[in-house]
Design a protein around this motif. Structure first.
Motif, mmCIF file in Angstrom:
data_model
loop_
_atom_site.group_PDB
_atom_site.id
_atom_site.type_symbol
_atom_site.label_atom_id
_atom_site.label_comp_id
_atom_site.label_asym_id
_atom_site.label_seq_id
_atom_site.Cartn_x
_atom_site.Cartn_y
_atom_site.Cartn_z
ATOM 1 N N SER A 43 0.814 -1.215 0.000
ATOM 2 C CA SER A 43 0.000 0.000 0.000
ATOM 3 C C SER A 43 0.845 1.263 0.000
ATOM 4 N N ALA A 44 2.115 1.153 0.383
ATOM 5 C CA ALA A 44 3.005 2.317 0.377
ATOM 6 C C ALA A 44 3.702 2.500 -0.965
ATOM 7 N N ASN A 45 3.492 1.579 -1.904
ATOM 8 C CA ASN A 45 4.151 1.643 -3.209
ATOM 9 C C ASN A 45 3.212 2.322 -4.212
ATOM 10 N N PRO A 46 3.557 3.510 -4.700
ATOM 11 C CA PRO A 46 2.647 4.249 -5.591
ATOM 12 C C PRO A 46 2.324 3.510 -6.883
ATOM 13 N N LEU A 47 3.315 2.811 -7.456
ATOM 14 C CA LEU A 47 3.079 2.113 -8.715
ATOM 15 C C LEU A 47 2.109 0.960 -8.537
ATOM 16 N N LEU A 48 2.294 0.158 -7.483
ATOM 17 C CA LEU A 48 1.385 -0.962 -7.236
ATOM 18 C C LEU A 48 -0.028 -0.462 -6.961
ATOM 19 N N MET A 49 -0.131 0.621 -6.191
ATOM 20 C CA MET A 49 -1.460 1.166 -5.881
ATOM 21 C C MET A 49 -2.091 1.781 -7.130
ATOM 22 N N GLU A 50 -1.276 2.263 -8.055
ATOM 23 C CA GLU A 50 -1.837 2.786 -9.302
ATOM 24 C C GLU A 50 -2.480 1.664 -10.109
ATOM 25 N N PHE A 51 -1.774 0.540 -10.220
ATOM 26 C CA PHE A 51 -2.364 -0.595 -10.939
ATOM 27 C C PHE A 51 -3.634 -1.084 -10.243
ATOM 28 N N LEU A 52 -3.605 -1.110 -8.918
ATOM 29 C CA LEU A 52 -4.792 -1.508 -8.180
ATOM 30 C C LEU A 52 -5.917 -0.504 -8.419
ATOM 31 N N GLY A 53 -5.560 0.779 -8.471
ATOM 32 C CA GLY A 53 -6.560 1.808 -8.743
ATOM 33 C C GLY A 53 -7.197 1.649 -10.105
ATOM 34 N N TYR A 210 -1.076 -8.507 -14.747
ATOM 35 C CA TYR A 210 0.197 -7.838 -14.927
ATOM 36 C C TYR A 210 0.800 -7.430 -13.583
ATOM 37 N N LEU A 211 -0.046 -6.986 -12.673
ATOM 38 C CA LEU A 211 0.425 -6.621 -11.332
ATOM 39 C C LEU A 211 1.096 -7.804 -10.650
#
Length: 297
Positions: A43-53, A210-211
């Protein structure tokens, strides 16, 4: 990204509605702490949260209904689990090969994303509503009044005991992420920049798939999402291979049916009929090679 975390253990997950209560102490404190640490790093990783978003925005059609996330709160339930970082170890557990061993390096994987908002299924809990209102007000003050804000509840199950850990955090989905979600219809094409390198995901690969591949390719653990697998983690995979019906097993099986990496495993187990997925393996190997190269450099 500002976050607030609340932890919980829940029973009877089949009738679960996203909620977050105070944590109950368990006998597997070390195992739980490893999972919770991985969730926090995710949850602190912006890229991972972007894909989740992107995945969440597509489920909710946030670009077509501006009220969701602005006037109407939403919660996205994200089921996560630990899998062997080596796919051959996964195959060994799935087919119950005892030679696999007990001490396996694992990695976090996202098995499912389930949309939920109050206009569809009742009301949020008071804690959720308070958390969402605080986040909404904070982002409004920062100039993101037009961007949707929701809650993400990460859930990890214990297959044998029917218990799990839950962490809830807020999620801002900015306009650029909504554009990505809108443009993936009907096909998903995404370009990301990592270590100065650009590469494309095949158009028939889902954002969630992809995530998971991106996490799998992190052999140097730069994402800090790797940890030793627990007995419960291994049992969930073994149970899936035996076609058991526990909730974590069903969630894992759905993931395997969705992602191309597992297609041949399911066919060998007789759970699905051969489909036209084999041409995709070429693209899959190419993407994995790119990901490994990016992390290596």
């Amino acid at each position: 990204m500002p976050s607030k975390f609340k932890k919980s253990r829940k029973k009877n997950r089949s009738n679960h509605k996203p909620a977050c209560h105070q944590v109950e102490h368990s006998s597997a404190v070390e195992d739980s702490s490893a999972v919770l640490k991985s969730i926090r790093m995710f949850s602190a990783n912006p890229l991972l949260m972007e894909f989740l978003g992107i995945e969440i925005a597509s489920h909710y059609d946030l670009f077509d209904d501006p009220q969701i996330g602005s006037d109407v709160p939403f919660v996205a339930r994200v089921d996560i689990a630990m899998e062997p970082s080596n796919i051959f170890h996964f195959i060994g557990l799935y087919f119950n090969h005892m030679a696999v061993g007990e001490h396996l390096p694992g990695m976090l994987q996202v098995n499912a994303v389930t949309p939920w908002h109050s206009s569809l299924r009742g009301r949020l809990t008071p804690e959720q509503l308070h958390m969402w209102r605080e986040a909404r007000a904070r982002y409004n003050a920062r100039g993101f009044a037009k961007d949707p804000v929701g809650l993400v509840e990460f859930i990890s199950y214990n297959c044998t005991e029917g218990l799990g850990n839950s962490v809830t955090t807020e999620l801002l989905i900015p306009a650029v992420v909504l554009d990505d979600a809108r443009n993936r219809k009907p096909l998903f094409i995404h370009i990301i920049a990592v270590a100065g390198t650009l590469f494309y995901a095949p158009s028939n690969m889902t954002c969630l798939e992809y995530l998971n591949l991106y996490i799998r390719a992190d052999v140097q653990n730069q994402l800090y999402l790797r940890a030793k697998m627990t007995k419960q983690d291994r049992e969930a995979i073994c149970a899936s291979g035996c076609n058991e019906d526990a909730l974590p097993v069903r969630i894992l099986r759905k993931k395997m049916e969705r992602e191309h990496l597992y297609a041949n495993i399911l066919m060998q187990n007789g759970q699905v009929q051969p489909k036209t997925r084999y041409p995709f393996y070429f693209s899959l190997v190419f993407v994995l090679g790119c990901l490994f190269w990016v992390f290596a450099t």
